[in-house]
Design a protein around this motif. Structure first.
Motif, mmCIF file in Angstrom:
data_model
loop_
_atom_site.group_PDB
_atom_site.id
_atom_site.type_symbol
_atom_site.label_atom_id
_atom_site.label_comp_id
_atom_site.label_asym_id
_atom_site.label_seq_id
_atom_site.Cartn_x
_atom_site.Cartn_y
_atom_site.Cartn_z
ATOM 1 N N MET A 46 21.028 68.884 17.425
ATOM 2 C CA MET A 46 22.538 68.891 17.259
ATOM 3 C C MET A 46 23.290 69.802 18.376
ATOM 4 O O MET A 46 24.232 69.400 18.832
ATOM 5 C CB MET A 46 22.812 69.548 15.843
ATOM 6 C CG MET A 46 24.601 69.636 15.643
ATOM 7 S SD MET A 46 24.873 70.703 14.254
ATOM 8 C CE MET A 46 24.190 72.303 14.602
ATOM 9 N N VAL A 47 22.695 71.015 18.615
ATOM 10 C CA VAL A 47 23.456 71.803 19.263
ATOM 11 C C VAL A 47 23.025 71.378 20.712
ATOM 12 O O VAL A 47 24.230 71.148 21.557
ATOM 13 C CB VAL A 47 22.821 73.281 19.450
ATOM 14 C CG1 VAL A 47 23.230 74.185 20.406
ATOM 15 C CG2 VAL A 47 23.011 74.023 18.187
ATOM 16 N N ILE A 52 26.040 69.013 25.501
ATOM 17 C CA ILE A 52 26.078 68.074 26.689
ATOM 18 C C ILE A 52 26.912 66.986 26.813
ATOM 19 O O ILE A 52 27.780 66.525 27.540
ATOM 20 C CB ILE A 52 24.481 67.590 26.950
ATOM 21 C CG1 ILE A 52 23.742 68.673 27.349
ATOM 22 C CG2 ILE A 52 24.546 66.672 27.940
ATOM 23 C CD1 ILE A 52 22.119 68.438 27.232
ATOM 24 N N VAL A 53 26.850 66.320 25.590
ATOM 25 C CA VAL A 53 28.017 65.064 25.377
ATOM 26 C C VAL A 53 29.386 65.575 25.257
ATOM 27 O O VAL A 53 30.307 64.762 25.935
ATOM 28 C CB VAL A 53 27.519 64.411 24.129
ATOM 29 C CG1 VAL A 53 28.620 63.107 24.042
ATOM 30 C CG2 VAL A 53 26.104 63.859 24.284
ATOM 31 N N GLY A 54 29.472 66.661 24.981
ATOM 32 C CA GLY A 54 30.962 67.033 24.727
ATOM 33 C C GLY A 54 31.453 67.493 26.049
ATOM 34 O O GLY A 54 32.890 67.419 26.378
ATOM 35 N N ILE A 55 30.491 67.897 27.125
ATOM 36 C CA ILE A 55 31.106 68.151 28.441
ATOM 37 C C ILE A 55 31.063 66.841 29.349
ATOM 38 O O ILE A 55 32.073 66.754 30.094
ATOM 39 C CB ILE A 55 30.099 69.194 28.926
ATOM 40 C CG1 ILE A 55 30.276 70.446 28.309
ATOM 41 C CG2 ILE A 55 30.449 69.423 30.467
ATOM 42 C CD1 ILE A 55 29.302 71.609 28.782
ATOM 43 N N LEU A 60 32.421 60.016 23.428
ATOM 44 C CA LEU A 60 31.224 59.570 22.516
ATOM 45 C C LEU A 60 31.037 60.271 21.266
ATOM 46 O O LEU A 60 30.363 59.878 20.232
ATOM 47 C CB LEU A 60 29.842 59.815 23.106
ATOM 48 C CG LEU A 60 29.666 58.849 24.576
ATOM 49 C CD1 LEU A 60 28.310 58.943 25.044
ATOM 50 C CD2 LEU A 60 29.737 57.405 23.989
ATOM 51 N N LEU A 61 31.842 61.235 21.085
ATOM 52 C CA LEU A 61 31.918 62.267 19.885
ATOM 53 C C LEU A 61 32.984 61.852 19.051
ATOM 54 O O LEU A 61 33.367 62.558 17.832
ATOM 55 C CB LEU A 61 32.045 63.631 20.074
ATOM 56 C CG LEU A 61 30.797 64.225 20.868
ATOM 57 C CD1 LEU A 61 30.875 65.837 21.261
ATOM 58 C CD2 LEU A 61 29.478 64.135 20.354
ATOM 59 N N LYS A 62 33.666 60.905 19.314
ATOM 60 C CA LYS A 62 34.803 60.371 18.457
ATOM 61 C C LYS A 62 34.254 59.413 17.409
ATOM 62 O O LYS A 62 33.730 58.287 17.853
ATOM 63 C CB LYS A 62 35.892 59.629 19.165
ATOM 64 C CG LYS A 62 37.036 59.084 18.484
ATOM 65 C CD LYS A 62 38.041 58.356 19.486
ATOM 66 C CE LYS A 62 39.135 57.668 18.406
ATOM 67 N NZ LYS A 62 40.325 57.045 19.349
ATOM 68 N N LYS A 178 28.741 49.793 16.068
ATOM 69 C CA LYS A 178 30.055 50.460 16.125
ATOM 70 C C LYS A 178 30.167 51.688 17.053
ATOM 71 O O LYS A 178 31.280 52.158 17.592
ATOM 72 C CB LYS A 178 30.440 50.708 14.750
ATOM 73 C CG LYS A 178 30.464 49.590 13.652
ATOM 74 C CD LYS A 178 31.100 50.165 12.530
ATOM 75 C CE LYS A 178 32.445 50.608 12.422
ATOM 76 N NZ LYS A 178 32.837 50.966 11.088
ATOM 77 N N TYR A 179 29.007 52.595 17.172
ATOM 78 C CA TYR A 179 28.698 53.703 17.811
ATOM 79 C C TYR A 179 27.597 53.476 18.881
ATOM 80 O O TYR A 179 26.525 53.006 18.683
ATOM 81 C CB TYR A 179 28.667 54.816 17.029
ATOM 82 C CG TYR A 179 29.767 54.842 16.376
ATOM 83 C CD1 TYR A 179 30.904 55.591 16.580
ATOM 84 C CD2 TYR A 179 29.815 54.727 14.776
ATOM 85 C CE1 TYR A 179 32.042 55.807 15.765
ATOM 86 C CE2 TYR A 179 30.762 54.780 13.823
ATOM 87 C CZ TYR A 179 31.888 55.490 14.365
ATOM 88 O OH TYR A 179 32.952 55.575 13.517
ATOM 89 N N HIS A 180 27.676 54.523 19.864
ATOM 90 C CA HIS A 180 26.632 54.636 20.965
ATOM 91 C C HIS A 180 25.509 55.136 20.255
ATOM 92 O O HIS A 180 25.686 56.086 19.205
ATOM 93 C CB HIS A 180 27.183 55.580 21.907
ATOM 94 C CG HIS A 180 26.257 55.422 23.277
ATOM 95 N ND1 HIS A 180 25.049 56.107 23.402
ATOM 96 C CD2 HIS A 180 26.418 54.617 24.201
ATOM 97 C CE1 HIS A 180 24.689 55.908 24.342
ATOM 98 N NE2 HIS A 180 25.470 55.209 25.261
ATOM 99 N N SER A 181 24.052 55.123 20.670
ATOM 100 C CA SER A 181 23.163 55.441 20.246
ATOM 101 C C SER A 181 23.108 57.071 20.195
ATOM 102 O O SER A 181 22.639 57.804 19.223
ATOM 103 C CB SER A 181 21.827 55.092 20.803
ATOM 104 O OG SER A 181 21.658 55.303 22.136
ATOM 105 N N VAL A 182 23.602 57.629 21.182
ATOM 106 C CA VAL A 182 23.749 59.155 21.417
ATOM 107 C C VAL A 182 24.675 59.594 20.284
ATOM 108 O O VAL A 182 24.165 60.729 19.855
ATOM 109 C CB VAL A 182 24.223 59.507 22.787
ATOM 110 C CG1 VAL A 182 24.619 60.940 22.784
ATOM 111 C CG2 VAL A 182 23.283 59.252 23.712
ATOM 112 N N THR A 183 25.863 59.112 19.888
ATOM 113 C CA THR A 183 26.705 59.484 18.821
ATOM 114 C C THR A 183 26.063 59.396 17.455
ATOM 115 O O THR A 183 26.162 60.469 16.957
ATOM 116 C CB THR A 183 28.034 58.402 18.799
ATOM 117 O OG1 THR A 183 28.454 58.228 20.242
ATOM 118 C CG2 THR A 183 29.015 59.009 17.882
#
Length: 310
Positions: A46-47, A52-55, A60-62, A178-183
């Motif tokens: 999670m961390v 990484i994705v947040g930067i 993708l975090l939406k 609906k979402y990316h696999s990373v999300t």
């Protein structure tokens, strides 16, 4: 994505799950319990993912709040509970019994997919499930028949591990378009980690984290056998049926056996070799299943009605 690539990334993701033993067995040497290891993997995943994705790709975090129950289902109901039941069987019986009962999951997925997504229950699919069950039984050493006394609770917990493991393919399929696999992976790990952190008791065993090698093993289990594994497997779910994905995922115990032989010096019996052949046969049968379609009519209606959140 072409069919070959879809099957390929699904199997690659499941193969990374099979590498878990490379890191987890080392963590056990430092006094971590199975539930501690699961907690470490989910919280660190999670961390890392959110950082990484947040930067790099913050969009993708939406997500829509109405979809939060799906992520809770994936992280808590599927991943966390499946691991808890799985490790309970290991403790009360043996790893062999745990593996055999866990890999009843393709049977549960095939049955659930028939009613949830109206996926066809073809002769090839039935054959693949039978070959999978027989192959995993041989690989784990459950057959040929021997003296093995199983209690009702062990059988129940083992079947429960297979059921909750199979739920990942079902729930993941529902949100994979609906979402990316990373999300999906990030929020699943967040929900699972938030559930396990207060109940695992890991705060009572923090001393091992002072050892740098512990972080190496922990990060290895997170980056390879958790993040990459779930991201790739979830990405494959976009393009293939849940029941096919569950059968393809049975390559995991085969990889685990190979790692055991090559890295830890485990011996591979003739029966285990025969089981490997059966599992790979089930994969081939699944890939070349007659009438295979990437998405059913009901799935297409579902995705069309719900739109895309990205």
């Amino acid at each position: 994505m072409r069919s070959v690539a879809a099957y390929g990334i699904t199997m690659l993701g499941a193969s990374f799950w099979g590498l878990t033993g490379l890191f987890v067995q080392r963590l056990y040497m430092f006094g971590f319990s199975p539930i501690h290891v699961v907690t470490i993997r989910m919280v660190l995943s999670m961390v890392i993912l959110f950082s990484i994705v947040g930067i790099i790709r913050p969009y993708l975090l939406k997500i829509h709040l109405r979809d939060l129950p799906y992520f809770i289902g994936l992280g808590v109901v599927s991943i966390a509970l499946f691991n808890w039941f799985y490790f309970t069987v290991m403790e009360q019986a043996s790893l062999s019994v745990a593996v055999v009962l866990l890999y009843t999951s393709p049977v549960f997925v095939a049955l659930m997919s028939r009613f949830v997504f109206q996926e066809a229950f073809t002769v090839n699919k039935i054959g693949a499930v039978v070959l999978t069950t027989a192959g995993c039984s041989l690989v784990a050493g459950f057959f040929p028949f021997g003296s093995m006394n199983l209690t009702v609770s062990v059988v129940f917990f083992g079947l429960a591990s297979g059921f909750f493991c199979g739920l990942y393919s079902i729930i993941g399929k529902s949100v994979s378009r609906k979402y990316h696999s990373v999300t999906i992976t990030a929020y699943s790990m967040m929900c699972g980690g938030a559930f396990l952190l207060p109940v695992s008791g890991i705060e009572k065993n923090l001393m091992p984290f002072l050892e740098p090698i512990v972080w190496i093993y922990a990060l290895g289990s997170v980056l390879v056998s958790t993040i990459l594994a779930y991201v790739l497997y979830t990405a494959g779910l976009k393009y293939i049926e849940s029941s096919h994905a569950a059968v393809l995922a049975t390559i995991e115990p085969i990889v685990g056996i190979i790692v055991g032989v090559l890295v830890f010096g485990d011996e591979l019996t003739g029966w285990q070799s025969a089981g490997i052949v059966l599992v790979f046969s089930s994969i081939i049968l699944s890939v070349f299943s007659n009438g295979n379609k990437f998405t059913s009519k009901r799935q297409r209606r579902y995705f069309s009605d719900n739109g895309n959140a990205m």
